[in-house]
Scaffold this motif. Sequence first.
Motif, PDB file in Angstrom:
ATOM      1  N   UNK A 117       0.867  -1.179   0.000  1.00  0.00           N
ATOM      2  CA  UNK A 117       0.000   0.000   0.000  1.00  0.00           C
ATOM      3  C   UNK A 117       0.900   1.225   0.000  1.00  0.00           C
ATOM      4  N   UNK A 118       0.422   2.309  -0.583  1.00  0.00           N
ATOM      5  CA  UNK A 118       1.253   3.496  -0.753  1.00  0.00           C
ATOM      6  C   UNK A 118       0.559   4.736  -0.214  1.00  0.00           C
ATOM      7  N   UNK A 119       1.360   5.644   0.326  1.00  0.00           N
ATOM      8  CA  UNK A 119       0.868   6.957   0.752  1.00  0.00           C
ATOM      9  C   UNK A 119       1.947   7.982   0.452  1.00  0.00           C
ATOM     10  N   UNK A 120       1.537   9.183   0.066  1.00  0.00           N
ATOM     11  CA  UNK A 120       2.498  10.240  -0.246  1.00  0.00           C
ATOM     12  C   UNK A 120       1.865  11.607  -0.016  1.00  0.00           C
ATOM     13  N   UNK A 121       2.710  12.564   0.386  1.00  0.00           N
ATOM     14  CA  UNK A 121       2.285  13.945   0.587  1.00  0.00           C
ATOM     15  C   UNK A 121       3.351  14.870   0.028  1.00  0.00           C
TER      16      UNK A 121
END
Length: 200
Positions: free
Chosen positions: A137-141
């Motif tokens: 799973x991926x998350x980015x800001x």
Amino acid sequence: MNRRSLLAALPLLAGGCSILPDRPNVPVRRYALAPMRPENQASRPRAPVLQVRLVRAVPGLQDLGLRRLNADGSYEILVYEEWLAPPALLTDAALRAWLQASGLFSAVVPQGSRAEADLVLEMQLTQLEAVPAAGRARAALSGLLLREERLTSRVVETLEVSAEAPLAPDAEAPAMARSMALALGLALSRLEAALVPLAR
């Protein structure tokens, strides 16, 4: 047609058509997006006040449904598997709580607060998705750290962080939500590390 004839015909009409949908009632499941820090830190003496402006989201991340990237590169929104609120709003709350517990700032206040802030953080949620085919799973800001100077704001630093968390290829929606929350927590941890030398 008199009233008696009309009443007699109603059962026949009801059998021939219905205004009710011919689909099963599938309950919607909702998930929190609130990654937990491993530990909280006390604020440093004379630490700056940080204002976090409302986190925005790139197109495609405004939906409540969990977002899944399929093996063929297409995106799918799981319509019966939803976040408790729009992902950007949940990320906004998680970001403020995370940074308040970091010890880097004497206070972390939301947009609209009357508190005088030394620094301002503007962030955008650019990625939050499950990729079962890749086992992650991926998350980015991404965003900016600003310093308020009288009537202007000066850019202190451009920030961009991303993280991945493991996810089983056959994962169901609850596991996807947990893995995305973990990925977001790892991204917030990296954002915190990037802010350490700047929070002065």
